[in-house]
Design a protein around this motif. Structure first.
Motif, PDB file in Angstrom:
ATOM      1  N   SER A  73       0.830  -1.203   0.000  1.00  0.00           N
ATOM      2  CA  SER A  73       0.000   0.000   0.000  1.00  0.00           C
ATOM      3  C   SER A  73       0.868   1.257   0.000  1.00  0.00           C
ATOM      4  O   SER A  73       1.760   1.406   0.838  1.00  0.00           O
ATOM      5  N   ILE A  74       0.582   2.153  -0.933  1.00  0.00           N
ATOM      6  CA  ILE A  74       1.349   3.379  -1.087  1.00  0.00           C
ATOM      7  C   ILE A  74       0.407   4.576  -1.087  1.00  0.00           C
ATOM      8  O   ILE A  74      -0.583   4.600  -1.811  1.00  0.00           O
ATOM      9  N   GLU A  75       0.731   5.557  -0.250  1.00  0.00           N
ATOM     10  CA  GLU A  75      -0.030   6.808  -0.203  1.00  0.00           C
ATOM     11  C   GLU A  75       0.773   7.887  -0.918  1.00  0.00           C
ATOM     12  O   GLU A  75       1.898   8.195  -0.525  1.00  0.00           O
ATOM     13  N   ILE A  76       0.197   8.454  -1.953  1.00  0.00           N
ATOM     14  CA  ILE A  76       0.862   9.505  -2.713  1.00  0.00           C
ATOM     15  C   ILE A  76       0.731  10.829  -1.958  1.00  0.00           C
ATOM     16  O   ILE A  76      -0.361  11.222  -1.545  1.00  0.00           O
ATOM     17  N   LYS A  77       1.867  11.508  -1.778  1.00  0.00           N
ATOM     18  CA  LYS A  77       1.862  12.815  -1.130  1.00  0.00           C
ATOM     19  C   LYS A  77       1.843  13.935  -2.155  1.00  0.00           C
ATOM     20  O   LYS A  77       1.134  14.922  -1.994  1.00  0.00           O
ATOM     21  N   THR A  78       2.651  13.789  -3.214  1.00  0.00           N
ATOM     22  CA  THR A  78       2.670  14.783  -4.276  1.00  0.00           C
ATOM     23  C   THR A  78       3.432  14.228  -5.478  1.00  0.00           C
ATOM     24  O   THR A  78       4.119  13.210  -5.369  1.00  0.00           O
ATOM     25  N   ALA A  79       3.293  14.898  -6.593  1.00  0.00           N
ATOM     26  CA  ALA A  79       4.040  14.568  -7.812  1.00  0.00           C
ATOM     27  C   ALA A  79       4.071  15.832  -8.665  1.00  0.00           C
ATOM     28  O   ALA A  79       3.054  16.518  -8.794  1.00  0.00           O
ATOM     29  N   TYR A  80       5.236  16.119  -9.207  1.00  0.00           N
ATOM     30  CA  TYR A  80       5.388  17.331 -10.006  1.00  0.00           C
ATOM     31  C   TYR A  80       6.640  17.228 -10.858  1.00  0.00           C
ATOM     32  O   TYR A  80       7.509  16.384 -10.611  1.00  0.00           O
ATOM     33  N   GLU A  81       6.756  18.098 -11.849  1.00  0.00           N
ATOM     34  CA  GLU A  81       7.950  18.143 -12.677  1.00  0.00           C
ATOM     35  C   GLU A  81       9.085  18.727 -11.833  1.00  0.00           C
ATOM     36  O   GLU A  81       8.898  19.761 -11.187  1.00  0.00           O
ATOM     37  N   PRO A  82      10.244  18.054 -11.795  1.00  0.00           N
ATOM     38  CA  PRO A  82      11.372  18.582 -11.017  1.00  0.00           C
ATOM     39  C   PRO A  82      11.693  20.007 -11.456  1.00  0.00           C
ATOM     40  O   PRO A  82      11.679  20.319 -12.644  1.00  0.00           O
ATOM     41  N   SER A  83      11.988  20.866 -10.489  1.00  0.00           N
ATOM     42  CA  SER A  83      12.168  22.287 -10.782  1.00  0.00           C
ATOM     43  C   SER A  83      13.493  22.619 -11.460  1.00  0.00           C
ATOM     44  O   SER A  83      13.597  23.639 -12.126  1.00  0.00           O
ATOM     45  N   THR A  84      14.492  21.776 -11.274  1.00  0.00           N
ATOM     46  CA  THR A  84      15.793  22.068 -11.879  1.00  0.00           C
ATOM     47  C   THR A  84      16.440  20.796 -12.416  1.00  0.00           C
ATOM     48  O   THR A  84      16.154  19.694 -11.949  1.00  0.00           O
ATOM     49  N   THR A  85      17.328  20.977 -13.353  1.00  0.00           N
ATOM     50  CA  THR A  85      18.093  19.821 -13.840  1.00  0.00           C
ATOM     51  C   THR A  85      19.049  19.355 -12.755  1.00  0.00           C
ATOM     52  O   THR A  85      19.413  18.179 -12.729  1.00  0.00           O
ATOM     53  N   ASN A  86      19.410  20.237 -11.843  1.00  0.00           N
ATOM     54  CA  ASN A  86      20.283  19.848 -10.740  1.00  0.00           C
ATOM     55  C   ASN A  86      19.607  18.773  -9.883  1.00  0.00           C
ATOM     56  O   ASN A  86      20.251  17.803  -9.482  1.00  0.00           O
ATOM     57  N   ALA A  87      18.319  18.932  -9.597  1.00  0.00           N
ATOM     58  CA  ALA A  87      17.583  17.932  -8.809  1.00  0.00           C
ATOM     59  C   ALA A  87      17.595  16.584  -9.514  1.00  0.00           C
ATOM     60  O   ALA A  87      17.783  15.538  -8.883  1.00  0.00           O
ATOM     61  N   ILE A  88      17.419  16.597 -10.808  1.00  0.00           N
ATOM     62  CA  ILE A  88      17.426  15.360 -11.596  1.00  0.00           C
ATOM     63  C   ILE A  88      18.815  14.728 -11.560  1.00  0.00           C
ATOM     64  O   ILE A  88      18.953  13.525 -11.323  1.00  0.00           O
ATOM     65  N   ASN A  89      19.847  15.527 -11.769  1.00  0.00           N
ATOM     66  CA  ASN A  89      21.212  15.020 -11.755  1.00  0.00           C
ATOM     67  C   ASN A  89      21.580  14.433 -10.399  1.00  0.00           C
ATOM     68  O   ASN A  89      22.214  13.380 -10.324  1.00  0.00           O
TER      69      ASN A  89
END
Length: 98
Positions: A73-89
């Protein structure tokens, strides 16, 4: 695996981030790297919040934050496009490949 998204979170996902339930599910199934834990003091939850970055079937990259409420069981808190390429890296540098 069961997913739970509260009414308030679902509304925020739709209105603020334009993210659908389907896109979140796709991200879970398309995930190539491990989950990370959110250890920031102002984001601490019990149980701990986990997150990952993955793509939808159409290639939209999303950061998905959730809480495991049991083995299946998983409760979703949020989901969004990462704000920076730094976060992705940073995510792909730290997270292990599945």
């Amino acid at each position: 695996m069961q997913f739970y998204i509260s009414r308030a979170v679902r509304q925020k996902l739709h209105e603020k981030h334009q993210v659908s339930d389907k896109e979140i599910f796709e991200c879970f199934f398309n995930r190539t790297h491990s989950f990370l834990t959110d250890t920031r003091e102002d984001h601490l939850t019990d149980p701990i919040t986990k997150w990952f970055i993955s793509e939808t079937d159409l290639g939209r990259q999303l950061k998905v934050c959730f809480i495991e409420r049991g083995v299946e069981s998983i409760e979703i808190k949020t989901a969004y496009e990462p704000s920076t390429t730094n976060a992705i890296n940073v995510y792909y540098k730290i997270a292990k490949e599945c």
